[in-house]
Scaffold this active site. Structure first.
Site, mmCIF file in Angstrom:
data_model
loop_
_atom_site.group_PDB
_atom_site.id
_atom_site.type_symbol
_atom_site.label_atom_id
_atom_site.label_comp_id
_atom_site.label_asym_id
_atom_site.label_seq_id
_atom_site.Cartn_x
_atom_site.Cartn_y
_atom_site.Cartn_z
ATOM 1 N N GLU A 41 1.083 -1.118 0.173
ATOM 2 C CA GLU A 41 0.225 -0.045 0.122
ATOM 3 C C GLU A 41 0.933 1.248 -0.036
ATOM 4 O O GLU A 41 1.805 1.406 0.753
ATOM 5 C CB GLU A 41 -0.881 -0.044 1.199
ATOM 6 C CG GLU A 41 -1.749 1.132 1.358
ATOM 7 C CD GLU A 41 -2.525 1.432 2.619
ATOM 8 O OE1 GLU A 41 -2.993 2.520 2.832
ATOM 9 O OE2 GLU A 41 -2.685 0.296 3.180
ATOM 10 N N ARG A 45 0.410 10.902 0.683
ATOM 11 C CA ARG A 45 0.484 11.683 1.899
ATOM 12 C C ARG A 45 1.587 12.489 1.383
ATOM 13 O O ARG A 45 1.990 13.593 1.980
ATOM 14 C CB ARG A 45 0.793 10.925 2.965
ATOM 15 C CG ARG A 45 -0.172 10.171 3.632
ATOM 16 C CD ARG A 45 0.208 9.620 5.246
ATOM 17 N NE ARG A 45 -0.862 8.695 5.322
ATOM 18 C CZ ARG A 45 -0.996 8.049 6.633
ATOM 19 N NH1 ARG A 45 0.223 8.372 7.490
ATOM 20 N NH2 ARG A 45 -1.770 7.199 7.144
ATOM 21 N N LYS A 129 -10.981 -2.030 6.821
ATOM 22 C CA LYS A 129 -9.885 -1.539 7.432
ATOM 23 C C LYS A 129 -10.442 -0.880 8.631
ATOM 24 O O LYS A 129 -10.841 -0.065 8.628
ATOM 25 C CB LYS A 129 -9.014 -0.685 6.479
ATOM 26 C CG LYS A 129 -7.923 -0.113 7.406
ATOM 27 C CD LYS A 129 -6.797 0.763 6.791
ATOM 28 C CE LYS A 129 -7.286 2.147 6.618
ATOM 29 N NZ LYS A 129 -6.098 3.033 5.865
#
Length: 203
Positions: A41, A45, A129
């Site tokens: 993943e 950001r 998640k």
């Protein structure tokens, strides 16, 4: 909609890549691949995060690369344009879930409480998640909701560590756990890619 657990196969760790530049992102992915991991993943950001997804897929064509921290139309479009194989979000809203379903990509929506779980289920999701896992009740929370949502499985992320990783994986409603400890920022800064491979190999 394809399940994330099917995409990951036998892999029970979803390793999280946080890189400030493309070169580091690819190097981290290669170090993880060297440990036998096939799914990663990349969190969106930094301004180079989406570029990292594209570069990793070019450098490692067999690697499955997901885009994390998708929170709105802009980040979803960035993930799709970068070629992400599936989407991971830190939270859910009615609007975001609708966009995710319409995207046609597999999605791992982020939930932190029972209301979030119900909302995600209403949009057809059965894999989610838990984030931030350690602040949302952790393994105790997942154990508690197991009876409520018997057909729902989770990938806890946030506060997952070598010390509690197996506690999560021992639960019947957990198919994997996400973690950053296998690629510590200092290792990346020092270009110690072998330490990343070693950490991933120990999972």
């Amino acid at each position: 909609m394809k399940k994330i657990s099917d995409i990951m196969g036998d892999q029970t760790l979803l390793p999280i890549i946080q890189a400030d530049n493309v070169e580091d992102g690819v190097a981290i992915a290669k170090a993880m691949a060297a440990a036998g991991l096939t799914t990663v993943e990349v969190v969106l950001r930094s301004e180079n995060s989406a570029k990292c997804i594209t570069a990793i897929k070019e450098a490692l064509p067999d690697m499955i690369v997901s885009a994390g921290t998708v929170i709105d139309r802009a980040s979803l479009d960035a993930a799709i344009n970068a070629g992400a194989d599936f989407i991971v979000t830190p939270a859910v809203t009615e609007r975001l879930l609708t966009m995710l379903v319409d995207s046609g990509l597999p999605v791992l929506p982020g939930v932190s409480n029972v209301s979030d779980i119900v909302l995600a289920r209403e949009h057809g999701f059965r894999e989610m998640k838990l984030f931030p896992a350690s602040l949302s009740g952790g393994a105790a929370f997942l154990k508690a909701v197991g009876g409520l949502f018997k057909d729902t499985k989770f990938c806890p992320t946030g506060g997952v560590s070598p010390e509690n990783f197996e506690d999560y994986l021992s639960l019947g409603n957990v198919f994997a756990a996400g973690g950053t400890w296998v690629a510590k920022p200092q290792w990346v800064a020092d270009k110690q890619w072998d330490l990343i491979t070693e950490a991933c190999s120990q999972v």
